[in-house]
Design a protein around this motif. Sequence first.
Motif, short mmCIF file in Angstrom:
data_model
loop_
_atom_site.label_atom_id
_atom_site.label_comp_id
_atom_site.label_asym_id
_atom_site.label_seq_id
_atom_site.Cartn_x
_atom_site.Cartn_y
_atom_site.Cartn_z
N GLU A 343 1.48 -13.55 4.00
CA GLU A 343 0.31 -14.19 4.60
C GLU A 343 -0.95 -14.05 3.77
O GLU A 343 -1.90 -14.81 3.96
CB GLU A 343 0.06 -13.60 5.99
N GLY A 344 -1.02 -13.05 2.88
CA GLY A 344 -2.22 -12.91 2.09
C GLY A 344 -2.35 -11.53 1.47
O GLY A 344 -1.62 -10.60 1.81
N PRO A 345 -3.32 -11.39 0.54
CA PRO A 345 -3.51 -10.12 -0.17
C PRO A 345 -4.40 -9.15 0.59
O PRO A 345 -5.23 -9.55 1.42
CB PRO A 345 -4.19 -10.57 -1.46
N VAL A 346 -4.22 -7.86 0.30
CA VAL A 346 -5.07 -6.82 0.89
C VAL A 346 -5.66 -5.95 -0.22
O VAL A 346 -6.87 -5.85 -0.38
CB VAL A 346 -4.29 -5.95 1.89
N GLY A 347 -4.80 -5.30 -1.00
CA GLY A 347 -5.28 -4.42 -2.06
C GLY A 347 -4.51 -4.63 -3.34
O GLY A 347 -3.34 -5.01 -3.32
N VAL A 348 -5.16 -4.35 -4.46
CA VAL A 348 -4.51 -4.51 -5.76
C VAL A 348 -4.94 -3.38 -6.67
O VAL A 348 -6.13 -3.03 -6.74
CB VAL A 348 -4.85 -5.89 -6.39
N TYR A 406 -6.26 -12.38 11.65
CA TYR A 406 -4.80 -12.32 11.72
C TYR A 406 -4.35 -10.87 11.52
O TYR A 406 -4.61 -10.26 10.47
CB TYR A 406 -4.22 -13.22 10.63
N ALA A 407 -3.68 -10.32 12.52
CA ALA A 407 -3.10 -8.99 12.43
C ALA A 407 -1.74 -9.11 11.76
O ALA A 407 -0.78 -9.59 12.35
CB ALA A 407 -2.96 -8.37 13.81
N VAL A 408 -1.68 -8.69 10.51
CA VAL A 408 -0.50 -8.96 9.69
C VAL A 408 0.68 -8.06 10.06
O VAL A 408 1.82 -8.35 9.69
CB VAL A 408 -0.87 -8.83 8.19
N GLY A 409 0.42 -6.97 10.77
CA GLY A 409 1.51 -6.09 11.18
C GLY A 409 1.77 -4.95 10.22
O GLY A 409 2.72 -4.19 10.40
N ASP A 410 0.91 -4.80 9.21
CA ASP A 410 1.04 -3.70 8.26
C ASP A 410 0.00 -2.63 8.55
O ASP A 410 -1.10 -2.91 9.05
CB ASP A 410 0.83 -4.20 6.82
N VAL A 411 0.35 -1.39 8.21
CA VAL A 411 -0.57 -0.27 8.29
C VAL A 411 -0.87 0.22 6.89
O VAL A 411 0.05 0.35 6.06
CB VAL A 411 0.02 0.87 9.15
N VAL A 412 -2.14 0.46 6.61
CA VAL A 412 -2.54 1.00 5.32
C VAL A 412 -3.19 2.36 5.52
O VAL A 412 -3.72 2.66 6.60
CB VAL A 412 -3.51 0.06 4.57
N ARG A 413 -3.14 3.17 4.49
CA ARG A 413 -3.81 4.47 4.49
C ARG A 413 -4.91 4.45 3.44
O ARG A 413 -4.68 3.98 2.32
CB ARG A 413 -2.81 5.60 4.20
N VAL A 414 -6.07 4.92 3.80
CA VAL A 414 -7.19 4.94 2.87
C VAL A 414 -7.07 6.18 2.00
O VAL A 414 -7.04 7.31 2.50
CB VAL A 414 -8.53 4.93 3.63
N VAL A 415 -7.02 5.96 0.70
CA VAL A 415 -6.93 7.07 -0.25
C VAL A 415 -8.32 7.59 -0.60
O VAL A 415 -8.57 8.80 -0.59
CB VAL A 415 -6.19 6.61 -1.53
N ASP A 416 -9.22 6.68 -0.91
CA ASP A 416 -10.59 7.05 -1.23
C ASP A 416 -11.43 5.78 -1.30
O ASP A 416 -10.93 4.68 -0.98
CB ASP A 416 -10.65 7.81 -2.57
N HIS A 417 -12.67 5.91 -1.67
CA HIS A 417 -13.54 4.78 -1.97
C HIS A 417 -13.90 4.86 -3.45
O HIS A 417 -14.30 5.92 -3.94
CB HIS A 417 -14.81 4.80 -1.13
#
Length: 570
Positions: A343-348, A406-417
Amino acid sequence: MSSAEPSTAPGPAGPDWTDPHRLRRYRDRVLTERRRLRAAFADPEAGQRRVLADLLEFNSRTEYGVRHGFDRIRTLDDYRRAVPLQTYDDLAPYIERAAAGEPEVLTADRPAVFFTSSGSTGAHKKIPVTPRFMRTTFFPFYYAAWAPLIEHFPDVLAHPGAVLNLKHDPVSAPPTTASGRPHVGASQVDFGQVFGEPLSAEPGTGAPWATLPVPVAAGDHAEKMYLRLRLAVENDVRCVIGINPAMVAALPYQLRLWWPRIVKEIRDGTLGGVPHGSPDPDRAAELERLAARHGTVRPAHVWPRMRALFCWTTAAASLYLPRLREEYGAHVTALPAPVAASEGPVGVALDRHPTAGSLVVNASVYEFADADEDLAPDTATLRPHELEPGRDYHVVFSHVGGLYRYAVGDVVRVVDHLDGVPRLEYAGRATRSDHAGERLRDAQVIRSLDTALRATGLELRGATCRVNTSAQQTAAYEFAVAPLTPWSQEEAGRFTGLLDTALGRESAGYRTARTRALLDAPSLHLLDEDAFQRDWQARVDSGIRPTQVKDRIFRQDPQQWSALTGRTPA
């Protein structure tokens, strides 16, 4: 390997990866898109406002845009009030009408393709893919994703056969929607032909096996994988691209499984039983000596100049990838594939961080919600700058391609900023296992397994679980694991106890269910080391596309559990 060097001849079709001008333009485009994304980090909130303004203006006259007052929306808060959080099922009626050919339903431009979902359960979704989406959302992210590989491992472009791209699977007669638009996986689309982006062809798409030179049924995915591997064995492969890490984990198993057939075909000069090239008994004998010398055959033996793997490195893969990487070579680097969905990109990943990618702030409007919450149309969401390191979040995005909040159904974890934006790693699917209020997510089980492994020094090649709901006893989780080396009974018992404790720390619901005796202590089934790879191969043999056969933490389906473990669930 030995004195007989693998072939570096270009493939019969696809981009000409021997053209220095094309390679230069490709590198320039990849590195330029990364620079543009990094430049957007200087003011990520302004970038998000621009993305929102563009999607609202471009699609304001669509049925969806008119119904939700896109022309009156000025801020993200306005947008949140006008548009509810939604899933694919909520948008499906609009999408089906667009797939039937109706114009201006969700988007101002008509979808050129519909991506199929990469999930392995349920009906395949139809993800609308429009030219505007590809130009403004997909391609900038897509090119930038290759930057660490191209920058740090330039020799993977040394010749067309240097990359074994496991996900590349072109089709000559793709399935279509009612309006005649292709309904395929992203790896099956020629972006150059469909969207006028000839540089978008991935590394490995010019290899000798990119277009198979012998007939094979479109649905015979196992045979196609064999044929590509048979040709790759004769080439100097330096990088394997899999995205789905289960495919990368399957390759060493396939190499052993098919080794006698591969060697015989090289000796006979055949490919899939069809004459191909010249018989090469010397090369076949050399390969036999290679296997005899090592007692087995591994990718590192066949391709001694292997440099990199490109796949997801987190979620379930984090449990087995370190040892798997060694099968490809002691000095091989595993680069993380993007955090993205059909459905689309989130992080790269823009550098060589082993797990995390920077939020693609110039691609979509991003919102997040605590992963322990159940999403509803009116769930309050967080902006990217509000995310906290070490926390899990649902991903919600909006982009010009017609997916709104759109709730894509994936969960992400934040590593840092970093550089003003969060870096995220894929943590697993948002689906839960919830028999007695434990509400366990993929990420919680994976972290618990990792805790128990680290505490015991044990290693495994795969893991999954289910809830045993036998009427004769209190429900309990059953875990099936494939140890890297055999575990003693004492080790297995200690591991199971530590796993139980870790699950309680990860999930308050699990801890409460155990305290109230609603769940019994978990049990453990020890499988042989190839169990998960054998199960993966069996699913591909049954006709499922390899990209869709993924690691699954929860296997409640009795047939799937029995197929893996050889046990009939109670």
